[in-house]
Design a protein around this motif. Sequence first.
Motif, mmCIF file in Angstrom:
data_model
loop_
_atom_site.group_PDB
_atom_site.id
_atom_site.type_symbol
_atom_site.label_atom_id
_atom_site.label_comp_id
_atom_site.label_asym_id
_atom_site.label_seq_id
_atom_site.Cartn_x
_atom_site.Cartn_y
_atom_site.Cartn_z
ATOM 1 N N VAL A 52 0.875 -1.185 0.000
ATOM 2 C CA VAL A 52 0.000 0.000 0.000
ATOM 3 C C VAL A 52 0.906 1.228 0.000
ATOM 4 O O VAL A 52 1.842 1.313 0.797
ATOM 5 N N SER A 53 0.634 2.170 -0.914
ATOM 6 C CA SER A 53 1.417 3.417 -0.908
ATOM 7 C C SER A 53 0.500 4.595 -1.212
ATOM 8 O O SER A 53 -0.601 4.412 -1.745
ATOM 9 N N ARG A 86 -2.876 9.872 -7.613
ATOM 10 C CA ARG A 86 -4.209 9.995 -8.204
ATOM 11 C C ARG A 86 -5.263 10.048 -7.102
ATOM 12 O O ARG A 86 -5.028 9.574 -5.996
ATOM 13 N N THR A 87 -6.434 10.574 -7.412
ATOM 14 C CA THR A 87 -7.509 10.610 -6.424
ATOM 15 C C THR A 87 -8.188 9.245 -6.392
ATOM 16 O O THR A 87 -8.511 8.681 -7.445
ATOM 17 N N GLY A 88 -8.392 8.723 -5.208
ATOM 18 C CA GLY A 88 -9.108 7.445 -5.070
ATOM 19 C C GLY A 88 -8.201 6.334 -4.564
ATOM 20 O O GLY A 88 -7.050 6.561 -4.207
ATOM 21 N N MET A 89 -8.766 5.133 -4.540
ATOM 22 C CA MET A 89 -7.992 3.958 -4.106
ATOM 23 C C MET A 89 -7.868 3.021 -5.282
ATOM 24 O O MET A 89 -8.864 2.442 -5.734
ATOM 25 N N TRP A 90 -6.661 2.900 -5.775
ATOM 26 C CA TRP A 90 -6.409 2.172 -7.012
ATOM 27 C C TRP A 90 -5.894 0.780 -6.711
ATOM 28 O O TRP A 90 -4.838 0.632 -6.096
ATOM 29 N N ILE A 91 -6.670 -0.204 -7.151
ATOM 30 C CA ILE A 91 -6.297 -1.586 -6.851
ATOM 31 C C ILE A 91 -5.672 -2.213 -8.089
ATOM 32 O O ILE A 91 -6.245 -2.168 -9.182
ATOM 33 N N LEU A 139 -7.108 -7.522 -12.460
ATOM 34 C CA LEU A 139 -7.934 -6.425 -11.956
ATOM 35 C C LEU A 139 -7.073 -5.170 -11.781
ATOM 36 O O LEU A 139 -6.051 -5.201 -11.090
ATOM 37 N N HIS A 140 -7.509 -4.079 -12.443
ATOM 38 C CA HIS A 140 -6.833 -2.783 -12.309
ATOM 39 C C HIS A 140 -7.976 -1.776 -12.258
ATOM 40 O O HIS A 140 -8.539 -1.438 -13.302
ATOM 41 N N ALA A 141 -8.352 -1.346 -11.079
ATOM 42 C CA ALA A 141 -9.551 -0.509 -11.009
ATOM 43 C C ALA A 141 -9.543 0.370 -9.773
ATOM 44 O O ALA A 141 -8.841 0.096 -8.793
ATOM 45 N N GLU A 142 -10.351 1.427 -9.841
ATOM 46 C CA GLU A 142 -10.536 2.279 -8.670
ATOM 47 C C GLU A 142 -11.615 1.617 -7.824
ATOM 48 O O GLU A 142 -12.593 1.060 -8.351
ATOM 49 N N LEU A 143 -11.453 1.676 -6.505
ATOM 50 C CA LEU A 143 -12.354 0.977 -5.576
ATOM 51 C C LEU A 143 -13.835 1.206 -5.882
ATOM 52 O O LEU A 143 -14.628 0.266 -5.918
ATOM 53 N N ASN A 144 -14.198 2.461 -6.122
ATOM 54 C CA ASN A 144 -15.629 2.763 -6.273
ATOM 55 C C ASN A 144 -16.230 2.279 -7.580
ATOM 56 O O ASN A 144 -17.448 2.338 -7.762
ATOM 57 N N THR A 145 -15.397 1.785 -8.488
ATOM 58 C CA THR A 145 -15.955 1.230 -9.724
ATOM 59 C C THR A 145 -16.276 -0.267 -9.555
ATOM 60 O O THR A 145 -16.848 -0.883 -10.442
ATOM 61 N N LEU A 146 -15.891 -0.832 -8.404
ATOM 62 C CA LEU A 146 -16.161 -2.261 -8.181
ATOM 63 C C LEU A 146 -17.495 -2.436 -7.462
ATOM 64 O O LEU A 146 -17.866 -1.590 -6.631
ATOM 65 N N PRO A 147 -18.219 -3.542 -7.746
ATOM 66 C CA PRO A 147 -19.443 -3.788 -6.981
ATOM 67 C C PRO A 147 -19.095 -3.940 -5.495
ATOM 68 O O PRO A 147 -18.020 -4.427 -5.160
ATOM 69 N N SER A 148 -19.990 -3.508 -4.597
ATOM 70 C CA SER A 148 -19.622 -3.480 -3.181
ATOM 71 C C SER A 148 -19.406 -4.890 -2.616
ATOM 72 O O SER A 148 -18.758 -5.064 -1.595
ATOM 73 N N ASP A 149 -20.001 -5.924 -3.309
ATOM 74 C CA ASP A 149 -19.782 -7.284 -2.791
ATOM 75 C C ASP A 149 -18.556 -7.957 -3.437
ATOM 76 O O ASP A 149 -18.308 -9.133 -3.228
ATOM 77 N N HIS A 150 -17.801 -7.197 -4.220
ATOM 78 C CA HIS A 150 -16.552 -7.750 -4.753
ATOM 79 C C HIS A 150 -15.644 -8.092 -3.566
ATOM 80 O O HIS A 150 -15.522 -7.290 -2.626
ATOM 81 N N PRO A 151 -15.006 -9.298 -3.565
ATOM 82 C CA PRO A 151 -14.228 -9.701 -2.385
ATOM 83 C C PRO A 151 -13.198 -8.661 -1.927
ATOM 84 O O PRO A 151 -13.069 -8.411 -0.735
ATOM 85 N N LEU A 159 -4.811 6.084 -2.380
ATOM 86 C CA LEU A 159 -3.869 4.971 -2.201
ATOM 87 C C LEU A 159 -3.680 4.166 -3.478
ATOM 88 O O LEU A 159 -4.615 4.042 -4.284
ATOM 89 N N ASP A 160 -2.482 3.628 -3.623
ATOM 90 C CA ASP A 160 -2.243 2.573 -4.615
ATOM 91 C C ASP A 160 -2.087 1.274 -3.831
ATOM 92 O O ASP A 160 -1.264 1.201 -2.903
ATOM 93 N N ILE A 161 -2.895 0.256 -4.194
ATOM 94 C CA ILE A 161 -2.877 -1.018 -3.457
ATOM 95 C C ILE A 161 -2.539 -2.125 -4.446
ATOM 96 O O ILE A 161 -3.304 -2.371 -5.392
ATOM 97 N N LYS A 162 -1.399 -2.751 -4.239
ATOM 98 C CA LYS A 162 -1.006 -3.822 -5.165
ATOM 99 C C LYS A 162 -1.112 -5.173 -4.449
ATOM 100 O O LYS A 162 -0.585 -5.356 -3.349
ATOM 101 N N ILE A 163 -1.825 -6.104 -5.082
ATOM 102 C CA ILE A 163 -2.031 -7.424 -4.463
ATOM 103 C C ILE A 163 -1.528 -8.500 -5.419
ATOM 104 O O ILE A 163 -1.974 -8.577 -6.569
ATOM 105 N N THR A 164 -0.585 -9.300 -4.943
ATOM 106 C CA THR A 164 -0.149 -10.440 -5.751
ATOM 107 C C THR A 164 -0.253 -11.696 -4.887
ATOM 108 O O THR A 164 -0.143 -11.623 -3.662
ATOM 109 N N SER A 165 -0.489 -12.841 -5.529
ATOM 110 C CA SER A 165 -0.634 -14.061 -4.740
ATOM 111 C C SER A 165 -0.168 -15.272 -5.528
ATOM 112 O O SER A 165 -0.413 -15.379 -6.733
ATOM 113 N N THR A 166 0.520 -16.170 -4.829
ATOM 114 C CA THR A 166 0.901 -17.440 -5.456
ATOM 115 C C THR A 166 0.026 -18.577 -4.928
ATOM 116 O O THR A 166 0.289 -19.744 -5.220
#
Length: 318
Positions: free
Chosen positions: A38-39, A43-48, A55-67, A87-94
């Motif tokens: 998280v950094s 930009r304005t908003g929370m960028w995931i 997935l590359h999107a701003e939080l408010n463009t996602l449905p609220s029940d998105h995990p 915020l910029d939020i980067k999520i990676t998973s193996t």
Amino acid sequence: MTTSSAPGKIILFGEHAVVYGRPALAVPVTQVHTDVEVSDSARTGMWIDAPDVNLHAELNTLPSDHPLASVIHNFLFISRVSAFPNLDIKITSTIPVASGLGSGAAVTVALTRALASHLNYSITNEEVNAFAYEIEKLHHGTPSGIDNTVITYAKPVYFVKHPSSPERRGVGSEVETFKVGKPFTIIIGDTGISAPTKESVGGVRRLWMNDKSRWESVFDKIAEISFTARRAIEQGYWEMLGDLMNENHELLQELTVSSPELDNLVSVACNAGALGAKMSGGGRGGNMIALATPDMAEAVSNSLKKAGARNTIITQVS
Ligand code: PMV
């Protein structure tokens, strides 16, 4: 920038019986993990940015029940931030998704801790665990809470769902972490078949409704195995786990949650030199585990792959 990482998990003993108040043992699997950065954003908003799920999107463009959105919205709610940060939020998973390795709980735990740390919100392990359990319930109905617990503490756990207080499942006094007397090796084999845990849990529920005394006695036998396995692990007698795995697998077959593919991988592992093997998690697909001496692990893993396992992980429990 703030980072956080959470491991995968595997259930060693006690799945399904744990839903009926019996103990289960689960351990972290550190070879696979979810990492969150998280950094502050220009930009304005929370960028995931979650490239593994494209997935590359701003939080408010996602449905609220998105995990991912539901973790962030719920976290912002409990942490009572006054102004939404950029915020910029980067999520990676193996961690493979929907395979019983706890990918969902790992994302929740790592994301919650990274957000908390970045926003200077102090959060204890117990609070992370309780929060992650609430998120698990949103997506999985009635989970026992074992996934979020083992992933939050990243230690072997002996987990008993408290029958008299369902609202405390996954948190509090029924969770015990325990020491591993001597490290041991397990091989995880993935059938590649995705089978929703909800369905196998529902299948067991129907059996139980029709003949409670028969299935309660099966759960008691599984409880005895989990209890004995914990003692064996603590005292360093890990070789004993092989027979206990075989016994637990037979009881899971009786509960109708195994499958021909799982049974096949279990017998392939044993024929290749494993000391014992069983299915793990919800069953009817997903993963199995085998116990082997360190020098046999590679051979067992190769045999599983030859027999059709989509993937194998050799992991040391310590
Ligand atoms: O499939 P997994 O690894 O998420 O495990 C499910 C374990 C069950 O005992 C079948 C259900 C539960 O909620 O504990």
